[in-house]
Design a protein around this motif. Structure first.
Motif, PDB file in Angstrom:
ATOM      1  N   ARG A 106     -25.875 -36.828  -7.083  1.00 54.45           N
ATOM      2  CA  ARG A 106     -26.423 -36.953  -8.339  1.00 54.45           C
ATOM      3  C   ARG A 106     -27.031 -38.605  -7.931  1.00 54.45           C
ATOM      4  O   ARG A 106     -26.248 -39.389  -7.589  1.00 54.45           O
ATOM      5  CB  ARG A 106     -25.542 -37.392  -9.247  1.00 54.45           C
ATOM      6  CG  ARG A 106     -24.761 -35.836  -9.507  1.00 54.45           C
ATOM      7  CD  ARG A 106     -23.996 -35.978 -10.774  1.00 54.45           C
ATOM      8  NE  ARG A 106     -23.398 -34.609 -11.130  1.00 54.45           N
ATOM      9  CZ  ARG A 106     -22.624 -34.363 -12.329  1.00 54.45           C
ATOM     10  NH1 ARG A 106     -22.615 -35.354 -13.126  1.00 54.45           N
ATOM     11  NH2 ARG A 106     -22.002 -33.205 -12.691  1.00 54.45           N
ATOM     12  N   ARG A 109     -29.478 -39.073 -13.092  1.00 53.60           N
ATOM     13  CA  ARG A 109     -29.203 -38.108 -13.681  1.00 53.60           C
ATOM     14  C   ARG A 109     -30.345 -37.021 -12.963  1.00 53.60           C
ATOM     15  O   ARG A 109     -30.726 -36.065 -13.336  1.00 53.60           O
ATOM     16  CB  ARG A 109     -29.929 -38.075 -15.140  1.00 53.60           C
ATOM     17  CG  ARG A 109     -28.641 -38.404 -15.924  1.00 53.60           C
ATOM     18  CD  ARG A 109     -29.066 -39.021 -17.231  1.00 53.60           C
ATOM     19  NE  ARG A 109     -29.896 -38.225 -18.157  1.00 53.60           N
ATOM     20  CZ  ARG A 109     -30.563 -38.510 -19.246  1.00 53.60           C
ATOM     21  NH1 ARG A 109     -30.394 -39.740 -19.786  1.00 53.60           N
ATOM     22  NH2 ARG A 109     -31.274 -37.561 -19.997  1.00 53.60           N
ATOM     23  N   LEU A 111     -30.768 -34.826  -9.247  1.00 48.23           N
ATOM     24  CA  LEU A 111     -30.034 -34.399  -7.962  1.00 48.23           C
ATOM     25  C   LEU A 111     -31.024 -34.375  -6.700  1.00 48.23           C
ATOM     26  O   LEU A 111     -32.182 -34.351  -7.033  1.00 48.23           O
ATOM     27  CB  LEU A 111     -29.634 -32.913  -8.116  1.00 48.23           C
ATOM     28  CG  LEU A 111     -28.819 -32.658  -9.490  1.00 48.23           C
ATOM     29  CD1 LEU A 111     -28.949 -31.238  -9.849  1.00 48.23           C
ATOM     30  CD2 LEU A 111     -27.553 -33.208  -8.842  1.00 48.23           C
ATOM     31  N   LEU A 188     -26.668 -31.288 -16.260  1.00 49.32           N
ATOM     32  CA  LEU A 188     -26.467 -31.603 -14.874  1.00 49.32           C
ATOM     33  C   LEU A 188     -25.530 -31.030 -14.160  1.00 49.32           C
ATOM     34  O   LEU A 188     -25.838 -30.314 -12.909  1.00 49.32           O
ATOM     35  CB  LEU A 188     -26.222 -33.147 -14.985  1.00 49.32           C
ATOM     36  CG  LEU A 188     -26.254 -33.947 -13.615  1.00 49.32           C
ATOM     37  CD1 LEU A 188     -27.646 -34.049 -13.098  1.00 49.32           C
ATOM     38  CD2 LEU A 188     -25.924 -35.366 -13.907  1.00 49.32           C
ATOM     39  N   GLU A 192     -26.258 -28.620 -10.572  1.00 51.16           N
ATOM     40  CA  GLU A 192     -25.666 -28.952  -9.375  1.00 51.16           C
ATOM     41  C   GLU A 192     -24.718 -27.746  -9.001  1.00 51.16           C
ATOM     42  O   GLU A 192     -24.615 -27.755  -7.873  1.00 51.16           O
ATOM     43  CB  GLU A 192     -24.738 -30.174  -9.758  1.00 51.16           C
ATOM     44  CG  GLU A 192     -23.864 -30.684  -8.619  1.00 51.16           C
ATOM     45  CD  GLU A 192     -23.064 -31.976  -8.946  1.00 51.16           C
ATOM     46  OE1 GLU A 192     -23.190 -32.920  -8.000  1.00 51.16           O
ATOM     47  OE2 GLU A 192     -22.484 -32.033 -10.032  1.00 51.16           O
TER      48      GLU A 192
END
Length: 233
Positions: A106, A109, A111, A188, A192
């Motif tokens: 991360r 915010r 990826l 998030l 992820e």
């Protein structure tokens, strides 16, 4: 691959090998193939809290890449042919790199993929690219500089912006392959988790950088891979 024509901006990228499974996944995930200069269907990924199109809207136009020398307009008197010759000369004098691997991280915010382990040699290579090819860079328009300053830069980033036209170079450089735009905090973790299941098992270890790519930005703002130059020094 070599594409004829002029582009509004050029950049030097690391682009994943087209034959690598992980690179192919990232290309499909983003929905834009720099090699072919065409959109590609994005995969159906279960468990995403938002549409994949919205998750990847910001990075899509750039394709699967890590920025080495940020996009720039050609300086007056310079041509694409001159730039291509300089890229070939530079890469012929610099050796390929091997790092421990890639990992999903991360960045606030966003990826992204980042290298595992010591990145000193990679950081040094990126710095040499920025410096060696800077004569091809036209000064950035004042509006662009003002927009970057408004984002809130550190003193080192301000200095980079003034000297190199971009804040995140030299000592502020961090190699990363962007996988998303800025995501809502509640989304998030799920995004992820999806990438952890689909992409992480494909990531290379070791991670090899055997070439650099010259890319061009078309009038629509999409980036095309123009030529790969082997690091052969």
């Amino acid at each position: 691959m070599t594409i004829a024509g002029e582009f509004q901006r050029y950049a030097i990228y690391y682009a994943p090998p087209a034959q690598a499974a992980w690179g192919g996944f990232v290309t499909r995930w983003l929905g834009w193939d720099m090699d072919t200069g065409a959109e590609v269907p994005q995969p159906e990924v279960a468990g995403l809290p938002l549409s994949l199109a919205s998750i990847t809207a910001t990075p899509r136009k750039y394709g699967a890449h890590a920025t080495i020398k940020p996009p720039f307009r050609l300086a007056e008197g310079m041509t694409r042919a001159d730039l291509e010759t300089a890229c070939a000369t530079f890469c012929a004098r610099n050796a390929p790199l091997q790092l421990e691997g890639l990992t999903l991280v991360r960045l606030g915010r966003f990826l992204a993929l980042r290298p595992v382990g010591d990145t000193a040699a990679l950081d040094a290579l990126a710095a040499r690219v920025v410096e060696a090819l800077d004569r091809f860079r036209a000064p950035a328009p004042e509006a662009e500089l003002a927009r970057r300053r408004a984002a809130g830069l550190s003193p080192a980033q301000q200095e980079n912006l003034a000297r190199w036209g971009y804040p995140h170079v030299m000592g502020q450089f961090r190699f990363h392959i962007t996988l998303s735009g800025k995501l809502p905090k509640p989304a998030l973790g799920a995004v992820e988790a999806a990438l952890t299941g689909h992409l992480v098992p494909l990531l290379p270890a070791p991670f090899e950088i055997g070439d650099l790519a010259l890319v061009g930005e078309d009038a629509a703002g999409r980036f095309h891979l123009l030529h790969r130059y082997a690091l052969s020094g």
